[in-house]
Design a protein around this motif. Sequence first.
Motif, PDB file in Angstrom:
ATOM      1  N   THR A 160       0.931   4.029  -3.059  1.00  0.00           N
ATOM      2  CA  THR A 160       0.467   5.397  -2.804  1.00  0.00           C
ATOM      3  C   THR A 160       1.576   6.427  -2.913  1.00  0.00           C
ATOM      4  O   THR A 160       1.294   7.632  -2.922  1.00  0.00           O
ATOM      5  CB  THR A 160      -0.176   5.497  -1.406  1.00  0.00           C
ATOM      6  OG1 THR A 160       0.748   5.007  -0.420  1.00  0.00           O
ATOM      7  CG2 THR A 160      -1.451   4.684  -1.331  1.00  0.00           C
ATOM      8  N   PHE A 176      -6.236  -4.387   5.328  1.00  0.00           N
ATOM      9  CA  PHE A 176      -5.892  -3.223   4.507  1.00  0.00           C
ATOM     10  C   PHE A 176      -5.834  -1.949   5.335  1.00  0.00           C
ATOM     11  O   PHE A 176      -6.784  -1.631   6.059  1.00  0.00           O
ATOM     12  CB  PHE A 176      -6.911  -3.060   3.384  1.00  0.00           C
ATOM     13  CG  PHE A 176      -6.597  -1.920   2.460  1.00  0.00           C
ATOM     14  CD1 PHE A 176      -5.542  -2.009   1.580  1.00  0.00           C
ATOM     15  CD2 PHE A 176      -7.356  -0.762   2.479  1.00  0.00           C
ATOM     16  CE1 PHE A 176      -5.240  -0.959   0.727  1.00  0.00           C
ATOM     17  CE2 PHE A 176      -7.062   0.296   1.637  1.00  0.00           C
ATOM     18  CZ  PHE A 176      -6.009   0.203   0.757  1.00  0.00           C
ATOM     19  N   TRP A 189      -6.365  -2.120  -7.458  1.00  0.00           N
ATOM     20  CA  TRP A 189      -5.911  -3.171  -6.545  1.00  0.00           C
ATOM     21  C   TRP A 189      -7.106  -4.034  -6.137  1.00  0.00           C
ATOM     22  O   TRP A 189      -8.103  -3.538  -5.626  1.00  0.00           O
ATOM     23  CB  TRP A 189      -5.269  -2.529  -5.317  1.00  0.00           C
ATOM     24  CG  TRP A 189      -4.573  -3.488  -4.378  1.00  0.00           C
ATOM     25  CD1 TRP A 189      -4.484  -4.839  -4.466  1.00  0.00           C
ATOM     26  CD2 TRP A 189      -3.865  -3.113  -3.191  1.00  0.00           C
ATOM     27  NE1 TRP A 189      -3.758  -5.350  -3.418  1.00  0.00           N
ATOM     28  CE2 TRP A 189      -3.362  -4.311  -2.616  1.00  0.00           C
ATOM     29  CE3 TRP A 189      -3.619  -1.897  -2.549  1.00  0.00           C
ATOM     30  CZ2 TRP A 189      -2.635  -4.315  -1.428  1.00  0.00           C
ATOM     31  CZ3 TRP A 189      -2.875  -1.905  -1.369  1.00  0.00           C
ATOM     32  CH2 TRP A 189      -2.391  -3.086  -0.823  1.00  0.00           C
ATOM     33  N   LEU A 205      -5.108   4.801   1.773  1.00  0.00           N
ATOM     34  CA  LEU A 205      -5.772   4.861   0.477  1.00  0.00           C
ATOM     35  C   LEU A 205      -5.639   6.266  -0.114  1.00  0.00           C
ATOM     36  O   LEU A 205      -5.968   7.260   0.514  1.00  0.00           O
ATOM     37  CB  LEU A 205      -7.250   4.493   0.615  1.00  0.00           C
ATOM     38  CG  LEU A 205      -8.049   4.427  -0.689  1.00  0.00           C
ATOM     39  CD1 LEU A 205      -7.449   3.385  -1.628  1.00  0.00           C
ATOM     40  CD2 LEU A 205      -9.502   4.101  -0.402  1.00  0.00           C
ATOM     41  N   ALA A 239       0.833  -1.207   0.000  1.00  0.00           N
ATOM     42  CA  ALA A 239       0.000   0.000   0.000  1.00  0.00           C
ATOM     43  C   ALA A 239       0.868   1.258   0.000  1.00  0.00           C
ATOM     44  O   ALA A 239       0.603   2.208  -0.741  1.00  0.00           O
ATOM     45  CB  ALA A 239      -0.935  -0.008   1.205  1.00  0.00           C
TER      46      ALA A 239
END
Length: 456
Positions: A297, A315, A305, A320, A293
């Motif tokens: 990012t 997660f 994804w 995000l 992640a």
Amino acid sequence: MEEERENGAHCLIVPYPITGHINPMLQFAKRLSHKRVRVTLALTEFLLKTTTFSAASVSLRPISDGFDDGGRAHAKTSDEYFARFQETGRQTLSELIRELSGSGRVVDCVVYDPFIPWVLDVAKGAGLQAAAFFTQSCAVDNIYHQAYAGELRLPLSGGEVEVPGLPAMKPDEMPSFIYVHGSYPGPFRMILDQFRNLGRADWIFINTFRELEEEVLQYWMTRIGRVRAVGPTIPSIYLDKRLQDDKEYGLTIFKPMSNICMEWLNQRQPRSVVYVSFGSLAELTVDQIEELACALTTCGKHFLWVIRKSEESKFPAKLLAPMGLVVSWCDQLEVLAHEAVGCFVTHCGWNSTLEALSLGVPIVAMPQWTDQSCNAKFVVDVWGSGVRARPNEKGLVRREEIIGCVESVMEGKFISSNATKWKEIARAAVDEGGTSDKNIEEFVSALKILKATTNK
């Protein structure tokens, strides 16, 4: 066409009941049907109750694995599942063959997954021709066969491993069942058991194409004989387009978020998106998901994804970014075929690997277990269609490694060129007169001769 199929040969196809094994055998079934062979696919009662199936040219019939209400998840151990499936499966498969015969749809040949070798015993007990269909790469099948024959000594020791028909390989480039000897003993016994009665099979099919694994295929043909490459087994619309209604595999366990994915991809520039998926079975650790992640990012690229619902709790939602779209499932072929996708971060399961090769998408390989490390070796060092993100001494692929690999693939003209080359070769293999198409046609011709002889 229907009348010719009605009076022609009839194949009963029996896959091991997981998606990664069913889909390639189902695609093979569609190819046979297109060549006017009647096909019946035998799936377990549990799968028939819990999946969506859409392949009009293939008939479905049930057999039992002994766990009709819960499937593999209801077995206490893998050994219990294999034993129950063999006992109940033998009985229900034999009954199905008799039932089809009694209804005028006599079975002429059984195509079976070697993960369930007792199917071959049932077929031969019924006096039928039989074909083994290996759903993994020929390289991996060869390694397992060497272990079965005692020619690959386990546990591994020393440096590089030499296996006939293959390039020299480091121990950690071998399948994990070989490299980490003693891990998952039940599944490993099943894998070796694939070969216990293989000598009785009339044909041996492998989900690959000659140009992709020519050396090891030639070795197998010399050693075992009767070996034919019949892949890549992906829907025709993405390859030769001869089966116009063949746009998807036709078996759905997870519901894809297709509209959301396509709308999002349609807003992206060509070759600008990193697609990330680890398939239907692989489970990443919380730490690995966080590293991935962070990499996605911070690398400055759009990403799509796939994180299955069973993995969502791992997660880190706080990471995000607006550059990314996270979904629980997608139509992978549809995504890989989209012009916006420029890179595929994958576990290198064989189906995903073949799909990426067939659609010309470069790969960042992050193998997790079983055959995936071997597939990654070939992606990088043999086919030149990707790079491998290497783990550290603790088995964790760090964010810096992932970012570097993504950038080298997205910006690397050599890897992109190789990926395009394999796309063209894969399509040619299944096109009319291609190497795989010829092998399928040879099988169909043999079935027609068999049927004509039987009718006499």
